[in-house]
Scaffold this active site. Sequence first.
Site, PDB file in Angstrom:
ATOM      1  N   ALA A 157      56.843   1.183  93.888  1.00 56.64           N
ATOM      2  CA  ALA A 157      55.684   2.073  93.918  1.00 56.64           C
ATOM      3  C   ALA A 157      54.577   1.509  93.039  1.00 56.64           C
ATOM      4  CB  ALA A 157      56.084   3.466  93.437  1.00 56.64           C
ATOM      5  N   SER A 208      58.864   9.126 100.966  1.00 53.48           N
ATOM      6  CA  SER A 208      58.433  10.297 101.722  1.00 53.48           C
ATOM      7  C   SER A 208      58.831  10.177 103.187  1.00 53.48           C
ATOM      8  CB  SER A 208      56.913  10.447 101.623  1.00 53.48           C
ATOM      9  OG  SER A 208      56.265   9.396 102.337  1.00 53.48           O
ATOM     10  N   GLU A 229      66.218   6.854 102.868  1.00 52.00           N
ATOM     11  CA  GLU A 229      66.551   8.036 102.067  1.00 52.00           C
ATOM     12  C   GLU A 229      65.241   8.733 101.775  1.00 52.00           C
ATOM     13  OE1 GLU A 229      66.430  10.498  99.381  1.00 52.00           O
ATOM     14  OE2 GLU A 229      66.924   8.924  97.935  1.00 52.00           O
ATOM     15  N   LEU A 230      65.006   9.851 102.453  1.00 54.28           N
ATOM     16  CA  LEU A 230      63.691  10.484 102.453  1.00 54.28           C
ATOM     17  C   LEU A 230      63.721  11.786 101.668  1.00 54.28           C
ATOM     18  CD1 LEU A 230      62.872   9.692 106.197  1.00 54.28           C
ATOM     19  CD2 LEU A 230      62.516   8.262 104.166  1.00 54.28           C
ATOM     20  N   CYS A 263      64.331  14.105  94.765  1.00 53.09           N
ATOM     21  CA  CYS A 263      64.563  14.413  96.178  1.00 53.09           C
ATOM     22  C   CYS A 263      65.744  15.344  96.351  1.00 53.09           C
ATOM     23  CB  CYS A 263      64.758  13.125  96.976  1.00 53.09           C
ATOM     24  SG  CYS A 263      66.058  12.043  96.343  1.00 53.09           S
ATOM     25  N   GLU A 360      58.787  20.248 101.437  1.00 55.31           N
ATOM     26  CA  GLU A 360      59.391  19.789 100.199  1.00 55.31           C
ATOM     27  C   GLU A 360      58.409  20.014  99.056  1.00 55.31           C
ATOM     28  OE1 GLU A 360      61.681  15.972  98.227  1.00 55.31           O
ATOM     29  OE2 GLU A 360      60.156  15.573  99.736  1.00 55.31           O
TER      30      GLU A 360
END
Length: 455
Positions: A157, A208, A229-230, A263, A360
């Site tokens: 990121a 995301s 993996e969201l 998450c 979310e």
Amino acid sequence: MTELTAINPATGETLARYPRMDRDGLEAALARAASAAPDWAARPVAERAARLHDLAGVLRDARETLATTATREMGKRLVEARAEVDKCANACEYYAEHGPDLLQDTMIASDASRSFIAWQPLGTVLLVMPWNFPYWQAFRQAIPATLAGNTVLLKHASNVPGCAEHLERVFTAAGFPEGVFRNLPVGSDAVEGIISDRRVQGVSLTGSEGAGRAVGAAAGKALKSSVLELGGSDAFVVLADADLDHTVEQAVRGRFQNNGETCIAAKRFIVEEAIADAFVERFQAAIEALVIGDPMDEGTNIGPLARDDLRSELHDQVTRSVAAGARLVAGGEPLDGAGYFYPPTLLDAVEPGMAAFDEETFGPVAAVTRARDADHAIELANRSRFGLGGSVWTADPVRGEALARRLECGCAFVNGIVKSDPRLPFGGVKDSGYGRELSELGIREFQNAKTIWVG
């Protein structure tokens, strides 16, 4: 933009600027990872495991430096950042000890004199990783991938460039050969091109839903292996027989650790009506006791959100939920002053169709939904497009297990908050992604399951 900028979310001040990798640098990194892959794959698995043992030691030696950088770049509490580094070291040791057994050939009886599965690396794997666990998210894919004999490229990121540099340094310090793990300080616009490059054989993304769809589409177009993996909107189902004091204590931990930016955080608290008032009263008291402040301070419970736009998005979700009929019990307004702080917030009477239920919420907001009974609670839990994790809280673990089986998610816990563990597979279903990380299943994702038949 030619730079990646690290900003302290507790103050809004710029910490440092890092140059982006240019096209020539990216080409060199891709070439080096590809050239390193055959030699790394050919090394005995015991040697690769030894590097993981060394990596665990390097992490523990650098614990304070790594933790401080994470806290300063993305705002998690220093105590949690230290725990994250420890978790990475523990995972290195777990795979160093148990991984070699997982890589042994799997013998299968057939019409051959000898037939088996040989587990072989794919080559080079791209990791596209998020900021909320800047070390653990990368490590939980990089550890099994490198042990399996793959080389790894990291696109981290953009708001944690210092953490990304640390990741490359610790692999180098542990004696991994050049090219086995490389940080790519590039923007998101470079990802599709990297995935399509013939020298890259797979990609794993944690992030995301939108990023997952983009990466999944690029991987599909290029016919590359992928793991996604969201996001998650985990249900925390509280039955009428639950121990309320313990359950509320764990509800606070499950929702507000890591400033709520997790998450697998419990986000939707689905409570049987018979105990809902008592649960909300105790939950409110516990939430209002949390201390908001400097994440470097040991007495702080809640630090800032990682970016100002994330705080604005979270507040918009709260505002829309209240406008739709949710009851604001605690918090609900951004804090004035420097930094991107948002108070621990509690919403009651949240229903499907409201933002706090359907979307979310990535921050310190807990949404309570009341259920008629246990069956209705499970129905509500499953009324979500997400399916990462969920938990059931009850005095009857046998009943809890039966209900956990009915949750539509990848990780279901009974009387415990959802967490990742190197011994257990981790991942989701529905719009929370596909594939698995960690455990034996995680190490298989970027391996060629080669059938060998000998007559």
